[in-house]
Scaffold this motif. Structure first.
Motif, mmCIF file in Angstrom:
data_model
loop_
_atom_site.group_PDB
_atom_site.id
_atom_site.type_symbol
_atom_site.label_atom_id
_atom_site.label_comp_id
_atom_site.label_asym_id
_atom_site.label_seq_id
_atom_site.Cartn_x
_atom_site.Cartn_y
_atom_site.Cartn_z
ATOM 1 N N LYS A 106 -4.633 0.869 -4.013
ATOM 2 C CA LYS A 106 -4.138 0.075 -2.891
ATOM 3 C C LYS A 106 -4.625 -1.380 -2.961
ATOM 4 C CE LYS A 106 -4.099 0.500 2.182
ATOM 5 N NZ LYS A 106 -4.327 -0.811 2.709
ATOM 6 N N ASN A 107 -5.921 -1.542 -3.238
ATOM 7 C CA ASN A 107 -6.513 -2.880 -3.103
ATOM 8 C C ASN A 107 -6.727 -3.632 -4.406
ATOM 9 O OD1 ASN A 107 -6.825 -2.700 -0.258
ATOM 10 N ND2 ASN A 107 -8.628 -1.395 -0.577
ATOM 11 N N TYR A 109 -5.210 -2.794 -7.692
ATOM 12 C CA TYR A 109 -4.112 -2.868 -8.658
ATOM 13 C C TYR A 109 -3.167 -4.046 -8.419
ATOM 14 C CZ TYR A 109 -5.154 1.363 -11.378
ATOM 15 O OH TYR A 109 -5.725 2.278 -12.221
ATOM 16 N N PRO A 110 -2.954 -4.480 -7.146
ATOM 17 C CA PRO A 110 -2.016 -5.600 -6.953
ATOM 18 C C PRO A 110 -2.378 -6.844 -7.756
ATOM 19 C CG PRO A 110 -2.430 -4.547 -4.856
ATOM 20 C CD PRO A 110 -3.375 -3.911 -5.846
ATOM 21 N N ASP A 111 -3.656 -7.161 -7.899
ATOM 22 C CA ASP A 111 -4.058 -8.349 -8.664
ATOM 23 C C ASP A 111 -3.677 -8.221 -10.142
ATOM 24 O OD1 ASP A 111 -5.097 -9.779 -6.591
ATOM 25 O OD2 ASP A 111 -7.164 -9.110 -6.876
ATOM 26 N N ASN A 115 1.967 -3.067 -7.642
ATOM 27 C CA ASN A 115 2.160 -3.180 -6.191
ATOM 28 C C ASN A 115 2.870 -1.960 -5.631
ATOM 29 O OD1 ASN A 115 1.242 -6.073 -5.536
ATOM 30 N ND2 ASN A 115 2.555 -6.313 -7.341
ATOM 31 N N TYR A 116 2.127 -1.144 -4.896
ATOM 32 C CA TYR A 116 2.692 0.091 -4.361
ATOM 33 C C TYR A 116 2.234 0.250 -2.915
ATOM 34 C CZ TYR A 116 1.971 0.401 -9.377
ATOM 35 O OH TYR A 116 1.901 0.087 -10.701
#
Lengths: 261, 432
Positions: A106-107, A109-111, A115-116
């Protein structure tokens, strides 16, 4: 009831698009106790007729323990590999059986390009109950005294305190709180990669301290929502020779057992 | 302008110059940290600062110390208004220069007395908690003689200043009632009114001497305190506000992403990625010393007032491990001060925060549970420093505990922290 566990690869081969990916996690895949939690989650998903899939052998460690232990290289290697797989399957929504996987996906992986929409299994169960897809009535835990141990990576790390509690309340049981709960909850001792090493020298084990606090409430059940907390709390209860009287269950197991799934 | 006014002016300007110089050094030290752009989300940051710093919302999690602290905080902030009058009186040789405000002045001065009483009582309670009740968090290992004396000194100074404030008001009242020249009828004294009975038997000359001496003691005390604060844990009275403003707004579970590592990993995954120029400075992974930390982490260290709420909530510390999040912050500040001094004197510096101040044993005791971060009333983040130091231990020194090195190997080879094969990952689905 027989479990139906489709994999992502099978779904794609059959031209199906699952609405949610169930990220099982390493504990949920390999740890004997945690596998029971995994099966409970699957039974709930089957019962509520959720179209889900797992990655199966294509799943790999999220890298959480490596990152907490300071090995950012290994973490990012794992993350990039997993993101390639997830993005390849065009995954939009993920439910995890572990707060550590939940937090990382959640926190963190976006970087790195992943994006999920990520939810924890207690949040999904709450949603299924609220939307009427899953019916829960008291069942075998009716009137039982249950205390909930907040996993750090669900609670403080992501501010989710209510979902597991609201699910437990559906069991018509008596939810009692430890003094150190919610934002003030005490860690089980396994986070930050401690699960994979001996504790540093001290005068007590963290899980013993926590189990002592939980047992002081004389509960029938200590509930949690994390496979690491499960290990630590189970060992803590054994330390006090209370395993016959006090059971440690994941919230998913409480629901599955109560409904005889 | 009389001689006393000139002395006052010199003292005043001198004290503020000294203070400004020390602040300059501290700002320079904080800027030794790595750059981190936090000029985002202005509105949200302002909101968090209003709640947590100005509103003291996290202080009241522990109601006794929280309410006592709010008494001192409000008293300190509001009573500083009177300092303006004291300074003008000191320079111009007037007495109670704002007395022309009449009824409003009486109200303000009267209110200050109640606030002052609150501060006085809270300071006494705090001294009792520290020295007589000996609350555990004020006596743990890192609370050596200096940190303990620092706290007691601050409380004692505040008690002395409040006593001086009440004594000035008490003697002033008696002089006012006698119609002594210069002591104009002004102010209301709901508290010191009782205290003034002690002074009615003294002659006006003695009273003037007492009143003046105490006036000088009070203002000198304040100027000393001003210069003591930046050397002390008490510096939080200034830094708490920017510290909260720039605090982490992300979910606490999100650890920072290391761009430097991302660049390297991308090179491994994508052969067509552009490698860094050959003359690029070598990248250091994680933090070995204070200058490897970010400026916010360094500001955190200067903001810490050593209350120990972090440590008393730390699962490792509770169970007797060496880790104390408060010590992490104290060590960071001590090391930064030392680093800065060596820089000023141009002396070679062979020490580092890691190993010389903070040991691997402390770092490996952390469960990364965020209890310390949650507990801090001004959003200090000791966990981020712990993780940055761990990163250096692992990625620069290859110095991880053997069990963790084994875990790394497993993740790398099997995609799981244990020795299970990736091919067996779905066996659970076929087990009854």
């Amino acid at each position: 009831m027989e479990m139906k566990v489709p994999t992502m690869a099978e779904c794609i081969a059959n031209g199906e698009v699952p609405e949610i990916l169930f990220w099982v996690g390493c504990s949920g895949s390999f740890d004997d106790r945690a596998k029971k939690i995994t099966k409970a989650i699957v039974k709930i998903l089957n019962k509520a007729e959720v179209k889900f899939a797992v990655l199966g052998t294509e799943e790999s460690c999220t890298g959480d323990p490596a990152k907490r232990a300071g090995n950012e290289f290994l973490f990012q290697m794992q993350a990039f590999t997993n993101i390639q797989v997830l993005n390849g399957y065009e995954v939009k929504k993920i439910v995890t059986g572990c707060p550590h996987c939940f937090n990382t996906l959640k926190n963190e992986y976006p970087d790195l390009g992943g994006n999920y929409e990520v939810i924890h299994h207690t949040q999904l169960i709450q949603q299924l109950i609220d939307s009427g897809k899953l019916k829960v009535e008291g069942g075998s835990f009716k009137g039982k005294k249950i205390t909930f141990h907040d996993p750090c990576y669900l609670g403080r790390a992501n501010n989710e305190y209510e979902a597991p509690r609201s699910v437990i309340e559906k069991l018509d049981s008596e939810l009692t709180e430890m003094k150190r709960s919610r934002a003030n909850g005490l860690c089980c001792g396994a986070g930050g990669a401690q699960m994979f090493k001996e504790a540093e020298h001290g005068d007590k084990e963290v899980n013993v301290e926590r189990a002592e606090e939980a047992l002081a409430l004389n509960p029938n059940v200590i509930a949690t929502g994390c496979p690491f907390c499960m290990t630590m709390m189970t060992d803590g209860v054994k330390y006090f020779n209370k395993e016959a009287e006090v059971k440690v269950y994941d919230v998913a197991e409480l629901i599955a057992n109560a409904q005889d799934l | 302008m009389g001689i006393s006014n000139i002395i006052f002016l010199l003292l005043f300007v001198g004290a503020f110059t000294l203070f400004a110089l020390k602040i300059k050094t501290i700002v320079r030290n904080i800027r030794l940290g790595r750059d981190q752009n936090l000029n985002d989300n202005f509105a949200e940051r302002l909101k968090v600062m209003s709640m947590v710093a100005i509103g003291q919302s996290k202080m009241v999690v522990r109601p006794v110390s929280g309410i006592m602290h709010i008494l001192i905080y409000i008293g300190f902030v509001i009573m500083n208004i009177e300092l303006l009058e004291i300074v003008i009186d000191g320079i111009a040789g007037t007495h109670r220069v704002f007395a022309f405000l009449g009824g409003f002045y009486d109200f303000v001065i009267g209110s200050f007395e109640f606030l002052g009483l609150g501060v006085l009582l809270a300071c006494i309670v705090f001294l009792i908690r520290r020295n007589i009740l000996k609350l555990k968090r004020f006596w743990s290992a890192e609370m050596t003689s200096w940190p303990r004396s620092d706290a007691n000194l601050i409380l004692t100074i505040e008690i002395l200043l409040m006593t001086a404030f009440f004594t000035m008001n008490a003697t002033d009242q008696v002089l006012q009632s006698r119609g002594v020249e210069h002591y104009i009828q002004a102010g209301a004294y709901p508290i010191s009114h009782y205290y003034s009975a002690l002074f009615t038997g003294l002659s006006s000359e003695t009273l003037i001497m007492i009143e003046r001496s105490i006036w000088w003691f009070h203002i000198c005390g304040i100027l000393f305190f001003l210069n003591y604060v930046p050397y002390s844990k008490h510096f939080h009275i200034l830094l708490a506000f920017p510290n909260v403003f720039y605090s982490n707004l992300n979910a606490k579970g999100k650890f920072s992403n290391m761009e430097s590592v991302t660049n390297e990993v991308k090179l491994m995954f994508d052969p067509s990625a552009t490698p860094p120029p050959a003359d690029a400075a070598p990248v250091k992974f994680g933090a070995k010393d204070v200058n490897d930390l970010s400026w916010v982490q360094l500001m955190n260290a200067y903001s810490c007032t050593e209350c120990g709420r972090c440590t008393s909530n730390c699962p490792a510390n509770i169970t007797g491990k060496k880790l104390s999040p408060r010590k992490i912050m104290m060590d960071t500040r001590d090391r930064l001060e030392e680093y800065g001094k060596n820089l000023d004197k141009n002396t070679p510096d062979t020490k580092s925060l890691l190993h010389d101040y903070i040991t691997p044993e402390e770092l490996w005791a952390c469960t990364s549970c965020n209890a310390c971060v949650e507990a801090c009333p001004i959003n200090i983040d000791p966990l981020s420093i712990i993780i940055d130091l761990r990163r250096n231990l692992v990625m620069e020194e290859s110095n991880a505990p053997a069990a963790l090195a084994g875990m790394f190997t497993n993740v790398e080879n099997n995609g799981a922290p244990w020795q299970f094969g990736q091919a067996d990952r779905m066996n659970w689905a076929n087990e009854a």
